[in-house]
Design a protein around this motif. Structure first.
Motif, PDB file in Angstrom:
ATOM      1  N   LEU A  44     -17.406   7.185 -18.965  1.00 39.68           N
ATOM      2  CA  LEU A  44     -16.231   7.271 -18.108  1.00 39.68           C
ATOM      3  C   LEU A  44     -15.503   5.933 -18.030  1.00 39.68           C
ATOM      4  CD1 LEU A  44     -17.869   9.137 -15.076  1.00 39.68           C
ATOM      5  CD2 LEU A  44     -16.753  10.157 -17.078  1.00 39.68           C
ATOM      6  N   GLY A  45     -14.178   5.972 -18.132  1.00 38.57           N
ATOM      7  CA  GLY A  45     -13.375   4.772 -17.995  1.00 38.57           C
ATOM      8  C   GLY A  45     -12.088   5.062 -17.251  1.00 38.57           C
ATOM      9  N   ALA A  46     -11.549   4.048 -16.585  1.00 38.37           N
ATOM     10  CA  ALA A  46     -10.288   4.205 -15.856  1.00 38.37           C
ATOM     11  C   ALA A  46      -9.585   2.862 -15.779  1.00 38.37           C
ATOM     12  CB  ALA A  46     -10.529   4.759 -14.448  1.00 38.37           C
ATOM     13  N   THR A  47      -8.271   2.914 -15.648  1.00 40.19           N
ATOM     14  CA  THR A  47      -7.464   1.701 -15.502  1.00 40.19           C
ATOM     15  C   THR A  47      -6.548   1.842 -14.299  1.00 40.19           C
ATOM     16  OG1 THR A  47      -5.751   2.577 -16.984  1.00 40.19           O
ATOM     17  CG2 THR A  47      -7.477   1.222 -17.979  1.00 40.19           C
ATOM     18  N   GLY A  48      -6.246   0.717 -13.664  1.00 45.75           N
ATOM     19  CA  GLY A  48      -5.364   0.749 -12.503  1.00 45.75           C
ATOM     20  C   GLY A  48      -4.818  -0.635 -12.209  1.00 45.75           C
ATOM     21  N   GLY A  49      -3.874  -0.690 -11.309  1.00 44.40           N
ATOM     22  CA  GLY A  49      -3.235  -1.955 -10.979  1.00 44.40           C
ATOM     23  C   GLY A  49      -4.019  -2.811 -10.027  1.00 44.40           C
ATOM     24  N   SER A  50      -5.012  -2.234  -9.354  1.00 43.67           N
ATOM     25  CA  SER A  50      -5.764  -2.964  -8.339  1.00 43.67           C
ATOM     26  C   SER A  50      -7.238  -2.601  -8.412  1.00 43.67           C
ATOM     27  CB  SER A  50      -5.233  -2.639  -6.943  1.00 43.67           C
ATOM     28  OG  SER A  50      -6.100  -3.133  -5.933  1.00 43.67           O
ATOM     29  N   ALA A  51      -8.095  -3.584  -8.156  1.00 38.81           N
ATOM     30  CA  ALA A  51      -9.541  -3.347  -8.171  1.00 38.81           C
ATOM     31  C   ALA A  51      -9.970  -2.376  -7.081  1.00 38.81           C
ATOM     32  CB  ALA A  51     -10.277  -4.673  -8.013  1.00 38.81           C
ATOM     33  N   ARG A  52      -9.151  -2.221  -6.041  1.00 37.87           N
ATOM     34  CA  ARG A  52      -9.561  -1.329  -4.938  1.00 37.87           C
ATOM     35  C   ARG A  52      -9.609   0.137  -5.345  1.00 37.87           C
ATOM     36  NH1 ARG A  52      -5.035   0.635  -1.740  1.00 37.87           N
ATOM     37  NH2 ARG A  52      -3.064   0.049  -2.714  1.00 37.87           N
ATOM     38  N   HIS A  53      -9.092   0.469  -6.536  1.00 37.53           N
ATOM     39  CA  HIS A  53      -9.156   1.854  -7.005  1.00 37.53           C
ATOM     40  C   HIS A  53     -10.379   2.126  -7.880  1.00 37.53           C
ATOM     41  CE1 HIS A  53      -5.292   2.846  -5.383  1.00 37.53           C
ATOM     42  NE2 HIS A  53      -4.661   1.956  -6.119  1.00 37.53           N
ATOM     43  N   SER A  54     -11.263   1.146  -8.015  1.00 40.66           N
ATOM     44  CA  SER A  54     -12.385   1.289  -8.947  1.00 40.66           C
ATOM     45  C   SER A  54     -13.330   2.435  -8.582  1.00 40.66           C
ATOM     46  CB  SER A  54     -13.165  -0.018  -9.047  1.00 40.66           C
ATOM     47  OG  SER A  54     -13.713  -0.375  -7.788  1.00 40.66           O
ATOM     48  N   LEU A  55     -13.376   2.801  -7.308  1.00 43.14           N
ATOM     49  CA  LEU A  55     -14.291   3.864  -6.897  1.00 43.14           C
ATOM     50  C   LEU A  55     -13.872   5.245  -7.392  1.00 43.14           C
ATOM     51  CD1 LEU A  55     -15.258   2.799  -3.267  1.00 43.14           C
ATOM     52  CD2 LEU A  55     -16.666   2.718  -5.329  1.00 43.14           C
ATOM     53  N   VAL A  56     -12.707   5.321  -8.050  1.00 46.61           N
ATOM     54  CA  VAL A  56     -12.299   6.587  -8.653  1.00 46.61           C
ATOM     55  C   VAL A  56     -13.349   7.054  -9.656  1.00 46.61           C
ATOM     56  CG1 VAL A  56     -10.994   5.525 -10.550  1.00 46.61           C
ATOM     57  CG2 VAL A  56     -10.370   7.808  -9.757  1.00 46.61           C
ATOM     58  N   LEU A  57     -14.048   6.127 -10.275  1.00 43.94           N
ATOM     59  CA  LEU A  57     -15.075   6.488 -11.255  1.00 43.94           C
ATOM     60  C   LEU A  57     -16.204   7.289 -10.608  1.00 43.94           C
ATOM     61  CD1 LEU A  57     -15.251   3.029 -13.023  1.00 43.94           C
ATOM     62  CD2 LEU A  57     -14.407   5.133 -14.065  1.00 43.94           C
ATOM     63  N   GLU A  58     -16.617   6.868  -9.415  1.00 48.20           N
ATOM     64  CA  GLU A  58     -17.754   7.526  -8.759  1.00 48.20           C
ATOM     65  C   GLU A  58     -17.337   8.678  -7.853  1.00 48.20           C
ATOM     66  OE1 GLU A  58     -20.602   6.658  -9.856  1.00 48.20           O
ATOM     67  OE2 GLU A  58     -19.785   4.970 -10.977  1.00 48.20           O
ATOM     68  N   HIS A  59     -16.152   8.580  -7.242  1.00 49.43           N
ATOM     69  CA  HIS A  59     -15.734   9.584  -6.257  1.00 49.43           C
ATOM     70  C   HIS A  59     -14.926  10.724  -6.858  1.00 49.43           C
ATOM     71  CE1 HIS A  59     -16.143   6.543  -2.697  1.00 49.43           C
ATOM     72  NE2 HIS A  59     -17.275   6.827  -3.287  1.00 49.43           N
ATOM     73  N   ALA A  60     -14.394  10.547  -8.065  1.00 47.30           N
ATOM     74  CA  ALA A  60     -13.572  11.590  -8.677  1.00 47.30           C
ATOM     75  C   ALA A  60     -14.063  11.967 -10.065  1.00 47.30           C
ATOM     76  CB  ALA A  60     -12.106  11.141  -8.740  1.00 47.30           C
ATOM     77  N   MET A  61     -14.202  10.977 -10.956  1.00 43.66           N
ATOM     78  CA  MET A  61     -14.527  11.307 -12.338  1.00 43.66           C
ATOM     79  C   MET A  61     -15.964  11.790 -12.516  1.00 43.66           C
ATOM     80  SD  MET A  61     -12.496   8.415 -14.528  1.00 43.66           S
ATOM     81  CE  MET A  61     -12.768   9.285 -16.084  1.00 43.66           C
ATOM     82  N   ARG A  62     -16.921  11.085 -11.924  1.00 42.32           N
ATOM     83  CA  ARG A  62     -18.312  11.512 -12.115  1.00 42.32           C
ATOM     84  C   ARG A  62     -18.569  12.899 -11.529  1.00 42.32           C
ATOM     85  NH1 ARG A  62     -22.061   8.162 -14.191  1.00 42.32           N
ATOM     86  NH2 ARG A  62     -21.096   6.236 -13.459  1.00 42.32           N
TER      87      ARG A  62
END
Length: 202
Positions: A109-127
């Motif tokens: 799983l990988g994701a990109t965004g403008g801010s580090a505060r969105h990093s939890l998208v990997l665990e809360h949405a993608m996984r």
């Protein structure tokens, strides 16, 4: 081994595609067998995806992309972050997969965004999405914010995640016991046959 890379970036050039390419190169470098790569640019399939939802039938390019995902030995999937989640186009593509088509398949799983505060998208949405699809997500997921490019840390996360995927594609499992080599690595990919033999010897 067949590796299919799904990139959902919307711009050209795209940081999402850049992350996908760096992950792919690292998997190829660390795999013990040659890796055949197929890249699916979801942006190029947007019209066919919408048409599939209304007609129930995929166009030729979309059907080919879905087949590439289903027939792969492993997947790299990368999305930009919108409204604290994966993009709608990314989700729409995976909504069209046949039931069980990626069940048990290793996925990075990988994701990109403008801010580090969105990093939890990997665990809360993608996984959770890929758990629902019964895919086998590798332990390390990679998020790249704007400030991560060229900064210390991103290369290490890419290498670690790619090593995990390459090992699982080759039929191994991830062992989280610390190595005794003192290298700082805290996992090793151990083939299932070796683990089974060790259990029988006990």
């Amino acid at each position: 081994m067949k590796l299919t890379v799904v990139s959902a970036g919307l711009s050209v050039p795209s940081s999402t595609r850049l992350l996908a390419d760096r992950l792919t190169a690292s998997v190829q470098a660390q795999a013990e067998q040659p890796v055949e790569v197929r890249v699916v640019e979801v942006r190029e399939l947007a019209t066919e995806i919408a048409r599939n939802f209304t007609s129930g039938f995929p166009g030729k390019a979309l059907a080919d992309a879905l087949d590439a995902v289903a027939s792969a030995d492993g997947l790299i999937v990368v999305t930009p972050v919108f409204s604290a989640s994966y993009s709608g186009l990314f989700k729409s593509f995976f909504d069209l997969l046949d039931k069980d088509s990626i069940s048990g398949k290793p996925v990075l799983l990988g994701a990109t965004g403008g801010s580090a505060r969105h990093s939890l998208v990997l665990e809360h949405a993608m996984r959770p999405l890929f758990s629902y699809l019964r895919a086998l997500t590798v332990p390390t997921a990679v998020y790249a914010a704007s400030e991560d490019w060229g900064a210390a840390g991103l290369d290490g996360r890419i290498e670690r995640a790619a090593r995990e995927l390459a090992g699982l594609m080759a039929g191994g499992v991830v062992n989280h016991a610390p190595r005794s080599s003192g290298t700082g690595e805290d996992f090793a990919v151990v083939p299932f046959e070796e683990q089974l033999a060790a259990l029988r010897a006990e």
